[in-house]
Structure formats: C-alpha cells, structure tokens
Scaffold this motif. Structure first.
Motif, PDB file in Angstrom:
ATOM      1  N   ALA A 150      30.499 -46.060  41.151  1.00  0.00           N
ATOM      2  CA  ALA A 150      30.854 -47.189  42.019  1.00  0.00           C
ATOM      3  C   ALA A 150      31.477 -48.333  41.222  1.00  0.00           C
ATOM      4  CB  ALA A 150      29.614 -47.673  42.744  1.00  0.00           C
ATOM      5  N   ARG A 151      31.187 -48.399  39.910  1.00  0.00           N
ATOM      6  CA  ARG A 151      31.706 -49.515  39.093  1.00  0.00           C
ATOM      7  C   ARG A 151      33.020 -49.179  38.418  1.00  0.00           C
ATOM      8  NH1 ARG A 151      27.189 -50.254  35.093  1.00  0.00           N
ATOM      9  NH2 ARG A 151      28.580 -51.816  34.208  1.00  0.00           N
ATOM     10  N   LEU A 152      33.523 -47.992  38.697  1.00  0.00           N
ATOM     11  CA  LEU A 152      34.696 -47.495  37.973  1.00  0.00           C
ATOM     12  C   LEU A 152      35.893 -47.394  38.923  1.00  0.00           C
ATOM     13  CD1 LEU A 152      34.779 -46.333  35.068  1.00  0.00           C
ATOM     14  CD2 LEU A 152      34.376 -44.095  36.060  1.00  0.00           C
ATOM     15  N   ALA A 153      37.093 -47.833  38.468  1.00  0.00           N
ATOM     16  CA  ALA A 153      38.296 -47.605  39.273  1.00  0.00           C
ATOM     17  C   ALA A 153      38.765 -46.184  38.983  1.00  0.00           C
ATOM     18  CB  ALA A 153      39.360 -48.618  38.880  1.00  0.00           C
ATOM     19  N   VAL A 154      38.702 -45.319  39.985  1.00  0.00           N
ATOM     20  CA  VAL A 154      39.044 -43.907  39.761  1.00  0.00           C
ATOM     21  C   VAL A 154      40.277 -43.531  40.560  1.00  0.00           C
ATOM     22  CG1 VAL A 154      38.252 -41.507  39.940  1.00  0.00           C
ATOM     23  CG2 VAL A 154      36.598 -43.322  39.481  1.00  0.00           C
ATOM     24  N   SER A 155      41.237 -42.882  39.905  1.00  0.00           N
ATOM     25  CA  SER A 155      42.337 -42.276  40.665  1.00  0.00           C
ATOM     26  C   SER A 155      42.434 -40.815  40.259  1.00  0.00           C
ATOM     27  CB  SER A 155      43.650 -43.024  40.420  1.00  0.00           C
ATOM     28  OG  SER A 155      43.842 -43.202  39.038  1.00  0.00           O
ATOM     29  N   CYS A 156      42.893 -39.998  41.186  1.00  0.00           N
ATOM     30  CA  CYS A 156      42.988 -38.562  40.900  1.00  0.00           C
ATOM     31  C   CYS A 156      44.445 -38.131  40.897  1.00  0.00           C
ATOM     32  CB  CYS A 156      42.251 -37.758  41.954  1.00  0.00           C
ATOM     33  SG  CYS A 156      40.491 -37.679  41.638  1.00  0.00           S
ATOM     34  N   ALA A 157      44.842 -37.361  39.902  1.00  0.00           N
ATOM     35  CA  ALA A 157      46.163 -36.715  39.925  1.00  0.00           C
ATOM     36  C   ALA A 157      45.944 -35.396  40.661  1.00  0.00           C
ATOM     37  CB  ALA A 157      46.651 -36.472  38.504  1.00  0.00           C
ATOM     38  N   GLU A 158      46.578 -35.255  41.808  1.00  0.00           N
ATOM     39  CA  GLU A 158      46.313 -34.098  42.680  1.00  0.00           C
ATOM     40  C   GLU A 158      46.503 -32.774  41.950  1.00  0.00           C
ATOM     41  OE1 GLU A 158      45.050 -34.047  45.714  1.00  0.00           O
ATOM     42  OE2 GLU A 158      44.770 -36.204  45.413  1.00  0.00           O
ATOM     43  N   ASN A 159      47.518 -32.743  41.096  1.00  0.00           N
ATOM     44  CA  ASN A 159      47.718 -31.526  40.297  1.00  0.00           C
ATOM     45  C   ASN A 159      48.268 -31.957  38.938  1.00  0.00           C
ATOM     46  OD1 ASN A 159      50.572 -31.936  40.615  1.00  0.00           O
ATOM     47  ND2 ASN A 159      50.310 -31.121  42.686  1.00  0.00           N
ATOM     48  N   ARG A 160      48.379 -31.000  38.030  1.00  0.00           N
ATOM     49  CA  ARG A 160      48.783 -31.342  36.663  1.00  0.00           C
ATOM     50  C   ARG A 160      50.190 -31.946  36.627  1.00  0.00           C
ATOM     51  NH1 ARG A 160      45.614 -29.345  32.926  1.00  0.00           N
ATOM     52  NH2 ARG A 160      44.042 -30.210  34.250  1.00  0.00           N
ATOM     53  N   ALA A 161      51.055 -31.527  37.576  1.00  0.00           N
ATOM     54  CA  ALA A 161      52.424 -32.053  37.598  1.00  0.00           C
ATOM     55  C   ALA A 161      52.430 -33.546  37.928  1.00  0.00           C
ATOM     56  CB  ALA A 161      53.254 -31.276  38.619  1.00  0.00           C
ATOM     57  N   ALA A 162      51.423 -33.990  38.682  1.00  0.00           N
ATOM     58  CA  ALA A 162      51.374 -35.404  39.079  1.00  0.00           C
ATOM     59  C   ALA A 162      50.771 -36.279  37.983  1.00  0.00           C
ATOM     60  CB  ALA A 162      50.545 -35.543  40.363  1.00  0.00           C
ATOM     61  N   PHE A 163      50.181 -35.653  36.967  1.00  0.00           N
ATOM     62  CA  PHE A 163      49.445 -36.401  35.942  1.00  0.00           C
ATOM     63  C   PHE A 163      50.313 -37.397  35.150  1.00  0.00           C
ATOM     64  CE2 PHE A 163      48.028 -36.723  31.532  1.00  0.00           C
ATOM     65  CZ  PHE A 163      46.794 -37.321  31.698  1.00  0.00           C
ATOM     66  N   PRO A 164      51.497 -36.962  34.638  1.00  0.00           N
ATOM     67  CA  PRO A 164      52.270 -37.897  33.800  1.00  0.00           C
ATOM     68  C   PRO A 164      52.651 -39.184  34.530  1.00  0.00           C
ATOM     69  CG  PRO A 164      53.099 -35.662  33.562  1.00  0.00           C
ATOM     70  CD  PRO A 164      52.108 -35.630  34.680  1.00  0.00           C
ATOM     71  N   ASP A 165      53.119 -39.070  35.774  1.00  0.00           N
ATOM     72  CA  ASP A 165      53.523 -40.278  36.499  1.00  0.00           C
ATOM     73  C   ASP A 165      52.323 -41.148  36.827  1.00  0.00           C
ATOM     74  OD1 ASP A 165      56.118 -39.579  36.339  1.00  0.00           O
ATOM     75  OD2 ASP A 165      56.281 -38.773  38.377  1.00  0.00           O
ATOM     76  N   ALA A 166      51.220 -40.497  37.182  1.00  0.00           N
ATOM     77  CA  ALA A 166      50.009 -41.262  37.507  1.00  0.00           C
ATOM     78  C   ALA A 166      49.526 -42.019  36.266  1.00  0.00           C
ATOM     79  CB  ALA A 166      48.924 -40.322  38.017  1.00  0.00           C
ATOM     80  N   LEU A 167      49.620 -41.376  35.107  1.00  0.00           N
ATOM     81  CA  LEU A 167      49.192 -42.033  33.863  1.00  0.00           C
ATOM     82  C   LEU A 167      50.140 -43.184  33.527  1.00  0.00           C
ATOM     83  CD1 LEU A 167      47.340 -42.200  31.435  1.00  0.00           C
ATOM     84  CD2 LEU A 167      48.724 -40.472  30.300  1.00  0.00           C
ATOM     85  N   ASP A 168      51.429 -42.935  33.671  1.00  0.00           N
ATOM     86  CA  ASP A 168      52.420 -43.984  33.417  1.00  0.00           C
ATOM     87  C   ASP A 168      52.130 -45.221  34.258  1.00  0.00           C
ATOM     88  OD1 ASP A 168      54.207 -43.606  31.458  1.00  0.00           O
ATOM     89  OD2 ASP A 168      55.706 -42.583  32.688  1.00  0.00           O
ATOM     90  N   ALA A 169      51.821 -44.985  35.530  1.00  0.00           N
ATOM     91  CA  ALA A 169      51.567 -46.105  36.446  1.00  0.00           C
ATOM     92  C   ALA A 169      50.377 -46.942  35.950  1.00  0.00           C
ATOM     93  CB  ALA A 169      51.295 -45.573  37.855  1.00  0.00           C
ATOM     94  N   LEU A 170      49.366 -46.289  35.425  1.00  0.00           N
ATOM     95  CA  LEU A 170      48.200 -47.039  34.923  1.00  0.00           C
ATOM     96  C   LEU A 170      48.531 -47.773  33.626  1.00  0.00           C
ATOM     97  CD1 LEU A 170      45.217 -44.584  35.538  1.00  0.00           C
ATOM     98  CD2 LEU A 170      45.786 -46.663  36.787  1.00  0.00           C
TER      99      LEU A 170
END
Ligand SMILES: Cc1cc2nc3c(=O)[nH]c(=O)nc-3n(C[C@H](O)[C@H](O)[C@H](O)COP(=O)(O)OP(=O)(O)OC[C@H]3O[C@@H](n4cnc5c(N)ncnc54)[C@H](O)[C@@H]3O)c2cc1C
Ligand code: FES
Length: 252
Positions: A150-170
């Motif tokens: 509950a104290r953590l901001a969590v986002s999920c990359a739906e699949n491995r292909a989505a991981f790089p962009d999701a990481l970049d955004a963070l």
C-alpha cells in the motif's frame, strides 16, 4: 546454520513465502544478499540452492520467496512449519545507496521481485520515494507477497515488450537511482535505459551456483573493468553489480 521454519504461505500456484527463525541472519542481512539452502537430507540435489533474502524483521526471522523451478525447489514444497533447514548466509554483496538517492526506481522481472522487496522496505523506512515497475509475465499475484504494498507506487509492464517504454517513463520523472533484478534481457534493457538517462543503476545478476562463497568458480559473469573484460564471481563479488559493469555479450 540450523534454522526453524515458522511459516509457509502460498502466494501463487508456483511461488511460496517461507519464514525462518534465525536471529543471526535476521540481524545481519542486507537487501540484495542471499542464502544457500540445503534442500533435502539426502544427496539429491547435492548442491545447495541460492535464494535472495525477501525480508527480515531485523531481530528474529527472515523470509524467502521461492518459485518452484526444478528438483530442489520442488522438494521445498513439502516443508511445513517446525521443520529444520540448513541455511548458509547471508552471502554476497547487496545493493548500496546514499542520501542523494531520494527518488528510487525498482524494476523487477518475475521472481526478481524477491530481493527488490527487501530493498523497497529499507528505502521506504528511510523516507525515500520508491516506484516499482513489475514485469510479471504471468504472475501478477506475486505482488500480494509484499507486506508494504500500500505504501509503494507500483506499475506493471503488461508484457516484456512494454517494459522499456514503461521504464523510460519512470526514469524521465527524475529518478536518482535504478535497481533491477530479473531475466538477463530485462537487466540489459534496464542498464541501457539508465545509461541513456545517466541514472546510476545496480543490477542483481543470477548464475547457477555451487559453493556460494567464491571457491568453485561456478558462477562467473563477464564484467568490464579499466583493464578490459574479465570474469568475476556472482556469489562473492555480486550478485549486485553496477549497470555499466556487466558485459552482457562480451567475454574476456
Ligand atoms: C543470487 C541468486 C538469488 C536467487 N534468488 C531467488 C529467489 O529469491 N527466489 C527464487 O525462487 N529463485 C531465486 N534464484 C534462482 C534459484 O536459485 C533457482 O531457481 C534454483 O536454484 C533452482 O533450483 P532447482 O533445484 O529447483 O532447479 P534445477 O532442477 O536445478 O533447475 C530447474 C531449472 O531452473 C534453471 N535454473 C537453476 N538455477 C538457476 C539460476 N540461478 N538462474 C536461472 N535459472 C536457473 C535451470 O537451468 C533449469 O531450467 C536465485 C538465484 C541466484 C543466483
Ligand atoms: S558459486 Fe562457487 S565461486 Fe561462486
């Protein structure tokens, strides 16, 4: 070291959380360190198995989040509270951070969540902002193992292909540090993205292990140094290395 199993909790169909009573490990363990577990009383499997420390209460108990992968981890599924377990640890060099790391991004792939959970807890205790990017493949339920979710901001990359962009955004939001653990392709991507944005990065690397403390040379990883690429031992020199150090496709 003899430890006593105090609790077993099933988290997903193939992931189980085990809590052990062992003040020595509970007091000493730092995020990113691991233990070597003897999994059966017999000879099979002969070698201990390395498992990251998932949590400790700092005084009496520590816990491990274990995915059933093969012979050894399957044998653990029969373990029940009260059983004794032979555990070596804490081993290896864990994650490190300083006062300047205020905005921390943690990028986990699958069971790579285990060492990052302990790290997240420590960072939160120090009042840091922690964002977890989780790439679960198919086990998003693994997040239920986190006691402080509950104290953590969590986002999920739906699949491995989505991981790089999701990481970049963070990282774009002004991260001071990136910590990652997971499959090698995810680690490589994390190191690349961190380097592009000049964010200091630490990776927890996995290799199959035998001794766990630097004797057998079974856990070599190629590392870049000023003298060129050389082998280091994941068990003794790692498992945590700086992102730019790990030579993913080079050999000495
Ligand atoms: C430093 C470190 C920390 C780890 N932390 C955790 C953790 O917190 N939780 C967890 O569930 N697992 C963790 N692992 C992985 C765990 O050690 C292996 O899954 C385990 O050793 C498999 O043993 P087994 O006898 O069940 O499988 P085996 O029968 O030995 O092998 C089953 C399958 O798993 C693969 N495998 C075995 N060891 C590894 C490894 N080290 N890396 C990648 N693939 C492997 C084999 O190639 C095979 O395909 C960690 C590994 C390392 C090196
Ligand atoms: S596991 Fe033996 S040297 Fe690393």
């Amino acid at each position: 070291m003899r430890t006593v199993l105090t609790e077993v909790r099933s988290v997903t169909g193939r992931d189980t959380l085990y809590t052990f009573a062992c003040p020595e490990i509970a007091r000493k363990a730092r995020p990113g360190q691991f233990v070597e577990l003897k999994l059966t009383d017999g000879c099979e499997p002969f070698l201990r198995r390395p498992i990251s420390i998932f949590d400790t209460d700092g005084a009496h108990t520590f816990s491990l989040l274990v995915r059933t992968a093969g012979r050894g981890t399957s044998a653990m599924r029969g373990w029940t509270p009260g059983a004794e377990a032979d555990v070596l640890g804490p081993l290896g060099n864990g994650f490190s951070w300083g006062a300047d790391a205020q905005n921390c991004v943690l990028a986990a792939g699958g069971i790579g969540l285990a060492p990052l959970a302990f790290l997240a807890k420590k960072l939160l205790e120090e009042g840091k902002r922690v964002q977890l990017l989780f790439s679960p493949r198919r086990d998003a339920g693994l997040l239920d193992a986190l006691p402080f979710r509950a104290r953590l901001a969590v986002s999920c990359a739906e699949n491995r292909a989505a991981f790089p962009d999701a990481l970049d955004a963070l990282l774009e939001q002004g991260a001071d540090a990136l910590f990652s653990c997971g499959p090698e392709d995810l680690l490589e991507e994390a190191a690349k993205r961190a380097e592009a944005r000049r964010v200091p990065c630490q990776l927890s690397v996995e290799r199959r292990m035998a001794c766990g403390f630097g004797i057998c040379l079974g856990c070599a990883v190629a590392i870049r140094t000023e003298q060129g690429v050389t082998y280091k031992k994941v068990c003794r020199d790692g498992p945590v290395f700086r992102g730019g150090e790990v030579a993913f496709h080079e050999e000495p």
